[in-house]
Motif scaffolding. Structure first.
Motif, PDB file in Angstrom:
ATOM      1  N   SER A 262      68.434  13.291   3.376  1.00 52.38           N
ATOM      2  CA  SER A 262      68.951  13.053   4.714  1.00 52.38           C
ATOM      3  C   SER A 262      70.367  13.605   4.820  1.00 52.38           C
ATOM      4  CB  SER A 262      68.934  11.559   5.037  1.00 52.38           C
ATOM      5  OG  SER A 262      69.750  10.850   4.126  1.00 52.38           O
ATOM      6  N   VAL A 263      70.882  13.601   6.030  1.00 52.99           N
ATOM      7  CA  VAL A 263      72.252  14.047   6.292  1.00 52.99           C
ATOM      8  C   VAL A 263      73.051  12.842   6.766  1.00 52.99           C
ATOM      9  CG1 VAL A 263      73.729  15.569   7.637  1.00 52.99           C
ATOM     10  CG2 VAL A 263      71.477  16.360   6.875  1.00 52.99           C
ATOM     11  N   TYR A 264      74.182  12.622   6.134  1.00 56.12           N
ATOM     12  CA  TYR A 264      75.054  11.493   6.475  1.00 56.12           C
ATOM     13  C   TYR A 264      76.228  12.016   7.282  1.00 56.12           C
ATOM     14  CZ  TYR A 264      78.510   7.750   5.767  1.00 56.12           C
ATOM     15  OH  TYR A 264      79.456   6.780   5.942  1.00 56.12           O
ATOM     16  N   LEU A 265      76.458  11.429   8.466  1.00 52.85           N
ATOM     17  CA  LEU A 265      77.581  11.789   9.332  1.00 52.85           C
ATOM     18  C   LEU A 265      78.431  10.556   9.559  1.00 52.85           C
ATOM     19  CD1 LEU A 265      79.130  13.639  11.308  1.00 52.85           C
ATOM     20  CD2 LEU A 265      77.485  12.965  13.070  1.00 52.85           C
ATOM     21  N   ARG A 266      79.645  10.589   9.069  1.00 53.97           N
ATOM     22  CA  ARG A 266      80.589   9.486   9.277  1.00 53.97           C
ATOM     23  C   ARG A 266      81.441   9.785  10.499  1.00 53.97           C
ATOM     24  NH1 ARG A 266      82.445   4.759   9.995  1.00 53.97           N
ATOM     25  NH2 ARG A 266      84.345   4.099   8.944  1.00 53.97           N
ATOM     26  N   TYR A 267      81.475   8.833  11.453  1.00 53.05           N
ATOM     27  CA  TYR A 267      82.286   8.976  12.657  1.00 53.05           C
ATOM     28  C   TYR A 267      83.122   7.714  12.784  1.00 53.05           C
ATOM     29  CZ  TYR A 267      83.510  10.445  17.401  1.00 53.05           C
ATOM     30  OH  TYR A 267      84.197  10.849  18.524  1.00 53.05           O
ATOM     31  N   SER A 268      84.374   7.779  12.323  1.00 53.11           N
ATOM     32  CA  SER A 268      85.186   6.575  12.164  1.00 53.11           C
ATOM     33  C   SER A 268      86.164   6.329  13.305  1.00 53.11           C
ATOM     34  CB  SER A 268      85.971   6.633  10.846  1.00 53.11           C
ATOM     35  OG  SER A 268      86.865   7.730  10.847  1.00 53.11           O
ATOM     36  N   ARG A 269      86.348   7.301  14.176  1.00 55.30           N
ATOM     37  CA  ARG A 269      87.248   7.121  15.315  1.00 55.30           C
ATOM     38  C   ARG A 269      86.844   8.069  16.424  1.00 55.30           C
ATOM     39  NH1 ARG A 269      93.705   7.362  14.634  1.00 55.30           N
ATOM     40  NH2 ARG A 269      93.227   5.399  13.547  1.00 55.30           N
ATOM     41  N   LEU A 292      66.038  20.824   5.873  1.00 52.20           N
ATOM     42  CA  LEU A 292      65.165  19.763   5.374  1.00 52.20           C
ATOM     43  C   LEU A 292      63.755  19.905   5.944  1.00 52.20           C
ATOM     44  CD1 LEU A 292      67.563  16.685   5.770  1.00 52.20           C
ATOM     45  CD2 LEU A 292      66.997  17.889   3.649  1.00 52.20           C
ATOM     46  N   ASP A 293      62.743  19.663   5.087  1.00 50.80           N
ATOM     47  CA  ASP A 293      61.357  19.693   5.560  1.00 50.80           C
ATOM     48  C   ASP A 293      61.113  18.576   6.569  1.00 50.80           C
ATOM     49  OD1 ASP A 293      60.800  21.851   3.937  1.00 50.80           O
ATOM     50  OD2 ASP A 293      60.147  20.609   2.261  1.00 50.80           O
ATOM     51  N   GLN A 294      61.653  17.405   6.294  1.00 51.65           N
ATOM     52  CA  GLN A 294      61.562  16.266   7.200  1.00 51.65           C
ATOM     53  C   GLN A 294      62.978  15.796   7.511  1.00 51.65           C
ATOM     54  OE1 GLN A 294      58.948  13.172   5.805  1.00 51.65           O
ATOM     55  NE2 GLN A 294      57.408  14.625   5.070  1.00 51.65           N
ATOM     56  N   PRO A 295      63.578  16.323   8.556  1.00 54.82           N
ATOM     57  CA  PRO A 295      64.991  16.007   8.832  1.00 54.82           C
ATOM     58  C   PRO A 295      65.211  14.524   9.106  1.00 54.82           C
ATOM     59  CG  PRO A 295      64.012  17.215  10.652  1.00 54.82           C
ATOM     60  CD  PRO A 295      63.022  17.260   9.532  1.00 54.82           C
ATOM     61  N   ARG A 296      66.235  13.989   8.480  1.00 53.87           N
ATOM     62  CA  ARG A 296      66.631  12.598   8.669  1.00 53.87           C
ATOM     63  C   ARG A 296      68.148  12.571   8.821  1.00 53.87           C
ATOM     64  NH1 ARG A 296      63.395  12.689   3.863  1.00 53.87           N
ATOM     65  NH2 ARG A 296      61.338  11.752   4.144  1.00 53.87           N
ATOM     66  N   LEU A 297      68.649  11.774   9.751  1.00 44.20           N
ATOM     67  CA  LEU A 297      70.081  11.746  10.051  1.00 44.20           C
ATOM     68  C   LEU A 297      70.583  10.313  10.040  1.00 44.20           C
ATOM     69  CD1 LEU A 297      72.714  13.138  11.004  1.00 44.20           C
ATOM     70  CD2 LEU A 297      71.841  12.958  13.352  1.00 44.20           C
ATOM     71  N   ILE A 298      71.660  10.074   9.291  1.00 36.20           N
ATOM     72  CA  ILE A 298      72.339   8.778   9.270  1.00 36.20           C
ATOM     73  C   ILE A 298      73.699   8.950   9.925  1.00 36.20           C
ATOM     74  CG2 ILE A 298      73.304   6.940   7.836  1.00 36.20           C
ATOM     75  CD1 ILE A 298      71.238   7.698   5.694  1.00 36.20           C
ATOM     76  N   ILE A 299      73.950   8.211  11.014  1.00 36.83           N
ATOM     77  CA  ILE A 299      75.236   8.269  11.707  1.00 36.83           C
ATOM     78  C   ILE A 299      75.939   6.936  11.500  1.00 36.83           C
ATOM     79  CG2 ILE A 299      76.397   8.540  13.929  1.00 36.83           C
ATOM     80  CD1 ILE A 299      74.068  10.255  14.849  1.00 36.83           C
ATOM     81  N   THR A 329      63.805  13.912  15.249  1.00 39.16           N
ATOM     82  CA  THR A 329      64.376  13.527  13.963  1.00 39.16           C
ATOM     83  C   THR A 329      64.536  12.019  13.866  1.00 39.16           C
ATOM     84  OG1 THR A 329      65.570  15.625  13.750  1.00 39.16           O
ATOM     85  CG2 THR A 329      66.435  13.757  12.504  1.00 39.16           C
ATOM     86  N   ARG A 330      64.266  11.476  12.688  1.00 44.31           N
ATOM     87  CA  ARG A 330      64.524  10.056  12.459  1.00 44.31           C
ATOM     88  C   ARG A 330      66.033   9.859  12.328  1.00 44.31           C
ATOM     89  NH1 ARG A 330      60.873   7.699   7.753  1.00 44.31           N
ATOM     90  NH2 ARG A 330      61.542   5.740   8.709  1.00 44.31           N
ATOM     91  N   VAL A 331      66.587   9.020  13.174  1.00 43.85           N
ATOM     92  CA  VAL A 331      68.027   8.773  13.212  1.00 43.85           C
ATOM     93  C   VAL A 331      68.279   7.304  12.902  1.00 43.85           C
ATOM     94  CG1 VAL A 331      70.114   8.814  14.630  1.00 43.85           C
ATOM     95  CG2 VAL A 331      68.374  10.596  14.918  1.00 43.85           C
ATOM     96  N   VAL A 332      69.170   7.050  11.947  1.00 40.05           N
ATOM     97  CA  VAL A 332      69.600   5.694  11.637  1.00 40.05           C
ATOM     98  C   VAL A 332      71.082   5.574  11.980  1.00 40.05           C
ATOM     99  CG1 VAL A 332      69.989   4.003   9.815  1.00 40.05           C
ATOM    100  CG2 VAL A 332      67.871   5.320   9.844  1.00 40.05           C
ATOM    101  N   ARG A 426      70.221   0.360   2.387  1.00 36.63           N
ATOM    102  CA  ARG A 426      69.061  -0.041   3.193  1.00 36.63           C
ATOM    103  C   ARG A 426      68.627   1.100   4.102  1.00 36.63           C
ATOM    104  NH1 ARG A 426      64.988  -0.909   4.884  1.00 36.63           N
ATOM    105  NH2 ARG A 426      64.027  -2.803   5.781  1.00 36.63           N
ATOM    106  N   ALA A 427      69.576   1.853   4.644  1.00 41.06           N
ATOM    107  CA  ALA A 427      69.246   2.980   5.507  1.00 41.06           C
ATOM    108  C   ALA A 427      68.475   4.049   4.740  1.00 41.06           C
ATOM    109  CB  ALA A 427      70.526   3.571   6.099  1.00 41.06           C
ATOM    110  N   GLU A 428      68.922   4.362   3.540  1.00 44.14           N
ATOM    111  CA  GLU A 428      68.220   5.375   2.742  1.00 44.14           C
ATOM    112  C   GLU A 428      66.821   4.899   2.376  1.00 44.14           C
ATOM    113  OE1 GLU A 428      70.336   8.375   0.366  1.00 44.14           O
ATOM    114  OE2 GLU A 428      71.672   6.706  -0.131  1.00 44.14           O
ATOM    115  N   ALA A 429      66.701   3.629   2.005  1.00 41.74           N
ATOM    116  CA  ALA A 429      65.389   3.088   1.670  1.00 41.74           C
ATOM    117  C   ALA A 429      64.464   3.124   2.878  1.00 41.74           C
ATOM    118  CB  ALA A 429      65.525   1.662   1.150  1.00 41.74           C
ATOM    119  N   PHE A 430      64.992   2.814   4.044  1.00 40.25           N
ATOM    120  CA  PHE A 430      64.206   2.842   5.271  1.00 40.25           C
ATOM    121  C   PHE A 430      63.698   4.263   5.549  1.00 40.25           C
ATOM    122  CE2 PHE A 430      64.191   3.680   9.854  1.00 40.25           C
ATOM    123  CZ  PHE A 430      63.257   2.753  10.301  1.00 40.25           C
ATOM    124  N   LEU A 431      64.557   5.248   5.369  1.00 41.74           N
ATOM    125  CA  LEU A 431      64.169   6.621   5.652  1.00 41.74           C
ATOM    126  C   LEU A 431      63.157   7.162   4.648  1.00 41.74           C
ATOM    127  CD1 LEU A 431      67.613   8.145   6.685  1.00 41.74           C
ATOM    128  CD2 LEU A 431      65.641   7.729   8.167  1.00 41.74           C
TER     129      LEU A 431
END
Length: 433
Positions: A262-269, A292-299, A329-332, A426-431
Motif C-alpha cells: 500500500s501507499v502511506y500518505l501522512r497529512y499532518s497540517r 501496485l497490482d491492487q492499489p491501496r492507499l492509507i491517508i 482504490t481501497r482507501v483507509v 490495524r489498517a495494514e491488516a485490514f487492507l
C-alpha cells in the motif's frame, strides 16, 4: 472572506486546533518569570481597563458568533459576564486573563477563545501527550529522563481525573475528544493550575507518575526551568518514533509500505510546506499506486489541527487526475482526537470515496460545528481573541453528535511509550485481509 463556498474557504487562525492551545503555546514560549507584558495596565488603576475589555470581548462574541446552542442568550453566560466584569477590580492581570479564557470556553467551540495574551504564565519543564488511558510524559529534562513514558497519576496530590474535570471549564472544545486532546498541554502550567485552584504553587509542581512496571514515584519540578527537554523518541536508548510522528517538521510525506503493498500518505497540517511543494508529493503517490497490482492507499490525518481545507481537496483532485483508478482504490483514513477543524472537512471529503474506511478514534471537531474565524484585539489590555462566525453542517444525520470511525482503535500509554502504532497496524491488516 465573502462567505461563498464556505467548506472550501474555511480557514483557522494560525492553523491551531483551539484558542486554548494557542494561549498555552504563548504562555509556554515566555518561559520566564510570568511578568506582565510591556505597556500592559497593571495595579488598581488597571481594573477598569480589564472590566471594559472583558465586556468588549463578551460583546464581540455575542455579536459575531452564530451560537447555534444559544449560549450567549443563556443565564449562565449573562451571569458569567456580570461576575467577571464586576470582579475585575482588585484582580491581577493573570486572574483576569483566566476569566477571559473561562468566558470563551462557555461557547464549547475551539475556534472561539483567547489567541494572544498580554501576560506569561509559568510552567514546569515537562510535557504530556494523550492516550486512551490517560496523559503520559512525552518530554522532560535530561535529569529526569527516566520519567519518559510514565503515566500521570496526580499533580500536587490531586488525581488527574479531578484535574481534567476542573480544566474543562477553561478548554474551548465541542467534543469529549477535543477536551481529552487539549488537556495534556495544560498540565505543565503550574501557575494556571494554581490560579484555578487545582494546583498548590505557581512556582513548582509535584507529579505522581506510574512507570510501565506499575511502580509509582513522584518528581518535583520548578517553574521556568530553561533546561533543554528530551523527547521519548529519537534518543539512542529510546524507542524509534512511529511512522506518523517520524517527520514532525513536514506537513505531508508519502512512504510505500511493502508489508501491505500500500501507499502511506501522512497529512499532518492543512497548510503548504515551504520545504516540500505539495504537487510532487501527490504525484509520487499517484506513481506508487499505479505500480501496485491492487492499489491501496492509507491517508493519515491524525493530530491534524486544521488550516486551509482547500489545499488537500485540490491535491486530491490532482491525484485523481494522475491516477484515474482512485475511485476504485481501497482507501483507509486514520483519525484520532487531534483531528480538528479543516481536517474534519477533509475527512468528510474522503468519506465520499466509495471504498473508504476510517480507523482510529473520533475527531476533535465534530462534523457539524462552528468556524470561519474572526480575530479581535482588545483596546485597553492588548488581549487578542477569536470568534466563530459561521456554522458548518457536514452530516445532518448526526446533529451535535461526533463522527465514529468504522474501526475503533485507541492506542494506550504503553503503545505510545514503546513507539507502537496499533492504528496503522490495524489498517495494514485490514487492507491485506
Amino acid at each position: 472572506m465573502d462567505g461563498t463556498s464556505p467548506v472550501r474557504r474555511k480557514l483557522v487562525a494560525g492553523a491551531l486546533a483551539s484558542a486554548t492551545t494557542l494561549f498555552l503555546t504563548r504562555c509556554s514560549a515566555g518561559g520566564g518569570n510570568g511578568s506582565i507584558g510591556v505597556g500592559l495596565p497593571s495595579g488598581p488603576s488597571a481594573a477598569n481597563s480589564w472590566a471594559e475589555d472583558l465586556a468588549a470581548m463578551a460583546n464581540n462574541i455575542r455579536n459575531t458568533h452564530p451560537d447555534p446552542n444559544g449560549i450567549t442568550r443563556s443565564t449562565t453566560w449573562n451571569n458569567t459576564v456580570s461576575s467577571i466584569t464586576a470582579d475585575a477590580n482588585g484582580k491581577s492581570a493573570k486572574e483576569n486573563l483566566i476569566a477571559a479564557i473561562r468566558l470563551a470556553a462557555l461557547m464549547q467551540d475551539e475556534h472561539t477563545g483567547v489567541s494572544t495574551t498580554p501576560v506569561v504564565l509559568a510552567g514546569t519543564p515537562i510535557r504530556f501527550a494523550t492516550a486512551s488511558d490517560g496523559p503520559w510524559v512525552q518530554q522532560i529534562t535530561a535529569s529526569q529522563v527516566n520519567s519518559l513514558g510514565a503515566r500521570l497519576i496526580a499533580i500536587d496530590g490531586i488525581a488527574i481525573a479531578e484535574i481534567s474535570t476542573r480544566l474543562r471549564a477553561y478548554i474551548s472544545a465541542a467534543t469529549a475528544e477535543g477536551y481529552a486532546f487539549n488537556t495534556p498541554p495544560m498540565l505543565h502550567q503550574c501557575e494556571l493550575l494554581a490560579l484555578i485552584g487545582v494546583g498548590r504553587s505557581a512556582t513548582q509542581a509535584t507529579y505522581t507518575l506510574r512507570s510501565s512496571s506499575g511502580a509509582e514515584f513522584a518528581i518535583t519540578l520548578q517553574a521556568n526551568d530553561t533546561s533543554a527537554r528530551q523527547s521519548i523518541y529519537g534518543r539512542s536508548d529510546g524507542p524509534a518514533a512511529p511512522l506518523w510522528l517520524s517527520q514532525p517538521d513536514r506537513n505531508y510525506f508519502m512512504v510505500p509500505l511493502s508489508t501491505s503493498q500500500s501507499v502511506y500518505l501522512r497529512y499532518s497540517r492543512c497548510a503548504l510546506d515551504a520545504a516540500a511543494p505539495i504537487d510532487p508529493v501527490f504525484d509520487s503517490v499517484a506513481n506508487a499506486l499505479a505500480a501496485l497490482d491492487q492499489p491501496r492507499l492509507i491517508i493519515d490525518l491524525r493530530n491534524n489541527a486544521g488550516g486551509d481545507s482547500s489545499i488537500f481537496s485540490n491535491a486530491m483532485i490532482r491525484l485523481s487526475n494522475a491516477f484515474p483508478r482512485l475511485l476504485q482504490t481501497r482507501v483507509v483514513v486514520l483519525i484520532n482526537n487531534g483531528v480538528f477543524s479543516s481536517a474534519t472537512l477533509n475527512l468528510y471529503d474522503l468519506l465520499r470515496y466509495p471504498n473508504a474506511t476510517t480507523i482510529g478514534e473520533p475527531p476533535g471537531t465534530p462534523p457539524n460545528h462552528t468556524g470561519e474565524v474572526r480575530s479581535f484585539t482588545l483596546a485597553r489590555t492588548g488581549l487578542g481573541h477569536t470568534s466563530s462566525t459561521k456554522v458548518f453542517t457536514l452530516d445532518s444525520s448526526l446533529g451535535s453528535r461526533n463522527y465514529t470511525p468504522n474501526i475503533l482503535v485507541a492506542p494506550s500509554v504503553d503503545d505510545r511509550a514503546n513507539g507502537r502504532d496499533p492504528v496503522l497496524a490495524r489498517a495494514e491488516a485490514f487492507l491485506m485481509n
